[in-house]
Design an enzyme around this catalytic site. Structure first.
Site, PDB file in Angstrom:
ATOM      1  CG  ASN A 135    -129.828 -85.349  10.436  1.00  0.00           C
ATOM      2  OD1 ASN A 135    -129.914 -86.511  10.806  1.00  0.00           O
ATOM      3  ND2 ASN A 135    -128.848 -84.549  10.826  1.00  0.00           N
ATOM      4  CG  HIS A 185    -124.163 -91.375  12.152  1.00  0.00           C
ATOM      5  ND1 HIS A 185    -123.760 -90.403  13.025  1.00  0.00           N
ATOM      6  CD2 HIS A 185    -123.120 -92.251  12.049  1.00  0.00           C
ATOM      7  CE1 HIS A 185    -122.517 -90.676  13.449  1.00  0.00           C
ATOM      8  NE2 HIS A 185    -122.121 -91.802  12.874  1.00  0.00           N
ATOM      9  CD  GLU A 194    -119.399 -93.151  14.644  1.00  0.00           C
ATOM     10  OE1 GLU A 194    -119.478 -92.109  15.317  1.00  0.00           O
ATOM     11  OE2 GLU A 194    -119.664 -93.193  13.422  1.00  0.00           O
ATOM     12  CE1 TYR A 245    -125.496 -89.495  16.821  1.00  0.00           C
ATOM     13  CE2 TYR A 245    -127.300 -91.015  17.265  1.00  0.00           C
ATOM     14  CZ  TYR A 245    -126.561 -90.237  16.373  1.00  0.00           C
ATOM     15  OH  TYR A 245    -126.893 -90.220  15.042  1.00  0.00           O
ATOM     16  CE  LYS A 248    -128.828 -89.583  12.043  1.00  0.00           C
ATOM     17  NZ  LYS A 248    -128.670 -88.201  12.601  1.00  0.00           N
TER      18      LYS A 248
HETATM   19  P1  ADP Z   1    -123.723 -84.845  12.235  1.00  0.00           P
HETATM   20  O1  ADP Z   1    -124.721 -85.983  12.265  1.00  0.00           O
HETATM   21  O2  ADP Z   1    -123.876 -84.005  10.991  1.00  0.00           O
HETATM   22  O3  ADP Z   1    -122.299 -85.297  12.458  1.00  0.00           O
HETATM   23  P2  ADP Z   1    -123.715 -83.901  15.006  1.00  0.00           P
HETATM   24  O4  ADP Z   1    -122.688 -84.954  15.258  1.00  0.00           O
HETATM   25  O5  ADP Z   1    -123.401 -82.501  15.432  1.00  0.00           O
HETATM   26  O6  ADP Z   1    -124.107 -83.845  13.440  1.00  0.00           O
HETATM   27  O7  ADP Z   1    -125.085 -84.306  15.714  1.00  0.00           O
HETATM   28  C1  ADP Z   1    -125.508 -85.649  15.750  1.00  0.00           C
HETATM   29  C2  ADP Z   1    -126.983 -85.686  15.436  1.00  0.00           C
HETATM   30  O8  ADP Z   1    -127.701 -85.021  16.460  1.00  0.00           O
HETATM   31  C3  ADP Z   1    -127.419 -84.973  14.156  1.00  0.00           C
HETATM   32  O9  ADP Z   1    -127.213 -85.732  12.973  1.00  0.00           O
HETATM   33  C4  ADP Z   1    -128.875 -84.722  14.424  1.00  0.00           C
HETATM   34  O10 ADP Z   1    -129.661 -85.904  14.244  1.00  0.00           O
HETATM   35  C5  ADP Z   1    -128.847 -84.372  15.924  1.00  0.00           C
HETATM   36  N1  ADP Z   1    -128.709 -82.937  16.134  1.00  0.00           N
HETATM   37  C6  ADP Z   1    -127.603 -82.169  15.922  1.00  0.00           C
HETATM   38  N2  ADP Z   1    -127.824 -80.878  16.236  1.00  0.00           N
HETATM   39  C7  ADP Z   1    -129.125 -80.821  16.674  1.00  0.00           C
HETATM   40  C8  ADP Z   1    -129.969 -79.769  17.146  1.00  0.00           C
HETATM   41  N3  ADP Z   1    -129.524 -78.520  17.251  1.00  0.00           N
HETATM   42  N4  ADP Z   1    -131.231 -80.099  17.500  1.00  0.00           N
HETATM   43  C9  ADP Z   1    -131.687 -81.352  17.424  1.00  0.00           C
HETATM   44  N5  ADP Z   1    -130.939 -82.400  16.984  1.00  0.00           N
HETATM   45  C10 ADP Z   1    -129.678 -82.131  16.611  1.00  0.00           C
HETATM   46 MG    MG Z   2    -121.512 -86.257  14.147  1.00  0.00          MG
END
Ligand code: ADP
Ligand code: MG
Length: 140
Positions: A114, A117, A128, A51, A11
């Site tokens: 974070n 992905h 994807e 997304y 990212k």
């Molecule tokens: P992951 O990437 O671990 O699969 P999710 O699919 O739930 O997590 O969420 C997609 C992305 O959205 C996350 O990697 C993060 O960048 C963002 N995200 C998830 N939860 C939050 C939150 N509570 N606040 C802000 N951004 C979030």
């Molecule tokens: Mg996810």
């Protein structure tokens, strides 16, 4: 466990800090081969489509803004149980909950920024990977 492929994205928070190599070392040391990779700048439309499953979440607009804020590195990772293995190497979504040694524990700036992905199921991985790569661009 079968050989799988999964879609990974390094990212913008990580590319901005030149962490691509360190992230890739975690994948390779963990038994995942990078069989396709390109550095791109996502458009708003691309990030919204990618997304799409999160469209109703409160963080959707902010996530799209973040994912288009700088370059990303999209990649296909291949290996035994690659989908779960990649999730394990990334660590929990919230870096505060991520295990020691994971990408998100070591590199993430926040729950949103974070660093990585990873696809969360075989169905998501197939969709994807096809979102970003032609079959001819994947070289095992
Ligand atoms: P992951 O990437 O671990 O699969 P999710 O699919 O739930 O997590 O969420 C997609 C992305 O959205 C996350 O990697 C993060 O960048 C963002 N995200 C998830 N939860 C939050 C939150 N509570 N606040 C802000 N951004 C979030
Ligand atoms: Mg996810």
């Amino acid at each position: 466990m079968a050989v799988e492929r999964t879609l990974s994205i390094i990212k913008p928070d990580a590319t901005r800090r030149d962490l691509t190599g360190k992230v890739n070392t975690k994948f390779e040391d963990g038994g995942l081969r990078i069989v396709a990779q390109k550095r791109v700048r996502l458009t708003t439309a691309q990030a919204e489509a990618f997304y799409g499953a999160h469209k109703e979440r409160p963080f959707f607009r902010s996530l799209v803004d973040f994912m288009t804020s700088g370059p990303v590195v999209v990649q296909v990772l291949e290996g035994e149980g690659a989908i779960q293995k990649n999730r394990d190497i990334m660590g929990a979504t919230n870096p505060a909950n991520a295990a020691p040694g994971t990408i998100r524990k070591e590199f993430a700036e926040s729950i949103e920024a974070n660093s990585a992905h990873g696809s969360d199921s075989p169905e998501a991985a197939a969709a994807e990977i096809a979102f970003f790569f032609a079959a001819t661009e994947i070289v095992p």
